[in-house]
Design a protein around this motif. Structure first.
Motif, mmCIF file in Angstrom:
data_model
loop_
_atom_site.group_PDB
_atom_site.id
_atom_site.type_symbol
_atom_site.label_atom_id
_atom_site.label_comp_id
_atom_site.label_asym_id
_atom_site.label_seq_id
_atom_site.Cartn_x
_atom_site.Cartn_y
_atom_site.Cartn_z
ATOM 1 N N HIS A 151 3.033 -8.109 19.017
ATOM 2 C CA HIS A 151 3.175 -6.994 18.077
ATOM 3 C C HIS A 151 3.951 -7.417 16.831
ATOM 4 N N ARG A 176 -5.357 -8.569 6.824
ATOM 5 C CA ARG A 176 -4.030 -8.297 7.405
ATOM 6 C C ARG A 176 -4.191 -7.324 8.575
ATOM 7 N N GLY A 177 -5.016 -6.309 8.371
ATOM 8 C CA GLY A 177 -5.281 -5.347 9.445
ATOM 9 C C GLY A 177 -5.949 -6.021 10.631
ATOM 10 N N GLN A 178 -6.925 -6.885 10.337
ATOM 11 C CA GLN A 178 -7.636 -7.555 11.436
ATOM 12 C C GLN A 178 -6.712 -8.516 12.176
ATOM 13 N N LEU A 213 -5.608 -7.146 2.344
ATOM 14 C CA LEU A 213 -5.321 -5.930 3.099
ATOM 15 C C LEU A 213 -6.255 -5.823 4.314
ATOM 16 N N ARG A 214 -7.530 -6.174 4.101
ATOM 17 C CA ARG A 214 -8.507 -6.060 5.197
ATOM 18 C C ARG A 214 -8.180 -7.054 6.317
ATOM 19 N N THR A 273 0.835 -1.207 0.000
ATOM 20 C CA THR A 273 0.000 0.000 0.000
ATOM 21 C C THR A 273 0.867 1.254 0.000
ATOM 22 N N GLU A 276 3.824 -5.396 4.453
ATOM 23 C CA GLU A 276 3.191 -5.002 3.191
ATOM 24 C C GLU A 276 2.911 -6.243 2.333
ATOM 25 N N VAL A 326 -3.425 -8.221 12.527
ATOM 26 C CA VAL A 326 -2.516 -7.417 13.345
ATOM 27 C C VAL A 326 -3.236 -6.951 14.621
ATOM 28 N N ASP A 327 -4.496 -6.517 14.464
ATOM 29 C CA ASP A 327 -5.270 -6.048 15.631
ATOM 30 C C ASP A 327 -5.521 -7.186 16.617
ATOM 31 N N GLU A 332 5.543 -4.463 10.919
ATOM 32 C CA GLU A 332 4.620 -3.862 9.942
ATOM 33 C C GLU A 332 4.835 -4.488 8.570
#
Ligand SMILES: Cc1ncc(COP(=O)(O)O)c(C=O)c1O
Length: 358
Positions: A284, A271-273, A268-269, A187, A289, A275-276, A287
């Motif tokens: 943790h 991946r964010g979930q 992408l969606r 991104t 990509e 990580v959360d 980060e």
């Protein structure tokens, strides 16, 4: 065994592939596409089936010319391989054999290392800096090939095209190979493909159909490079390494831009979930990509074993040259729920996670 393997092979530890869990959703060890391949492949493969008694097109001309059009290069600048792994071995044979020198990151993509060692070349691994390629340190080293994996495996971190351009100008490496297996999941607007740098003659770019196209089981990858580089590699390749069904599937996959978009959006969606979710358990991730995240953990083996008992398989970092971490591929929606439940049992809460590892 009465015959001894060549002595330089002693340095190689055989590749340790990811293991699957009992379910496809729980299998998060090999960075495969969570949405599978395009549903439109079936017809093309069925048509190609009628011709499987014939050898495949040795250079996959139709695929080559489609890819040349896509990337704005000449078809002679493209070589299709049996997965990009085959192309890495061919690069080793052609440009590193018998005393060549490769430079790559530490941890490296494991096949870059194995490919170089398999042909009695030496390889220097330069430790990452903040989980990214230390391009300045790599540029200080002489090399026949410098490998940049962008986004990197196993970290998912990127370098910008401008940084790779500067590296190419500063590095004495004869050839800079940029492996873009995961480029479709970036991104960062600066993390652009290095294909425009191929025109300078010293950059070659590797791509694969195994990730966003979901064709890992069919084995198709390609190299974009100066036509003289491609011509040199063609001398040593097996002429029919890419089967006709694989060629047909790759062509159909290329045509299905809608599926590609869907896989990118999902990746992408989720991946964010992912990580959360990990962060909720005090974990943790680096980060990323790419379609996976790397997670430093206090006890890699216990982490992998704990998830496994709850039906989730992830990759131990030691198998990837990154001990003390695990790599988790972006899952399906159902896979994320499996992971949520597994973490609920193995890492009940943030504060207890910290206490458990004291
Ligand atoms: C950085 C990188 N390059 C190449 C490959 C291999 O791709 P292929 O399936 O095309 O051999 C992988 C597979 O995981 C990878 O992570």
């Amino acid at each position: 065994m009465t015959i001894a393997a060549r002595p330089w092979l002693d340095e190689i530890q055989a590749y340790r592939p990811g293991t699957r869990s009992a379910s496809a959703d729980g299998s998060m060890a090999s960075n495969e596409s969570p949405l599978g391949a395009s549903p439109k492949l079936g017809d093309s493969i069925a048509k190609a089936l009628a011709g499987v008694h014939r050898y495949p097109d040795p250079l996959a001309d139709e695929l080559r010319s489609q890819l040349a059009g896509l990337h704005g290069v000449h078809p002679e600048q493209i070589l299709i391989g049996n997965g990009s792994d085959e192309l890495i071995f061919l690069l080793s044979t052609t440009f590193l054999a018998q005393g060549g020198h490769a430079v790559c990151a530490d941890p490296a993509y494991q096949i870059d290392r194995i490919g170089a060692l398999s042909v009695n070349a030496t390889i220097t691994q330069v430790p990452l800096r903040d989980w990214k390629h230390d391009l300045a340190a790599m540029a200080a080293l002489r090399a026949d090939i410098a490998y940049i994996v962008n986004p990197h495996n196993p970290t998912g971190t990127t370098r910008s095209r401008a940084e790779i351009d500067t590296f190419t100008a500063e590095s004495p490496a004869h050839l800079v190979v940029v492996d873009e297996a995961y480029i479709d999941f970036t991104t960062d607007p600066e993390a652009l493909t290095a294909i425009p740098l191929v025109a300078g003659g010293r950059v070659a770019v590797l791509r694969t159909f195994s990730k966003i196209h979901g064709l890992a089981g069919l084995r198709v990858g390609y190299l974009v490079a100066d036509s003289a580089i491609i011509a040199a590699i063609r001398k040593v390749r097996a002429p029919f390494s890419v089967g006709s069904l694989a060629q047909a599937a790759a062509l159909a996959a290329l045509a299905d831009t809608g599926h590609r978009e869907a896989v990118r959006e999902h990746t992408l969606r989720l991946r964010g979930q992912l990580v959360d979710l990990l962060a909720c358990h005090g974990l943790h991730a680096v980060e990323s990509e790419a379609n996976f995240v790397l997670l430093p953990v206090p006890d890699e083996n216990a982490f992998v074993a704990g998830l496994r008992t709850h039906g989730v398989s992830v990759r131990p970092g030691s198998a990837l040259g990154a001990p003390g971490t695990v790599r988790i591929s972006v899952p399906t929606e159902a896979g994320l729920e499996l992971l949520r439940s597994a973490l609920h049992h193995t890492h009940p809460a943030n504060h207890r996670e910290t206490a458990n590892h004291r």
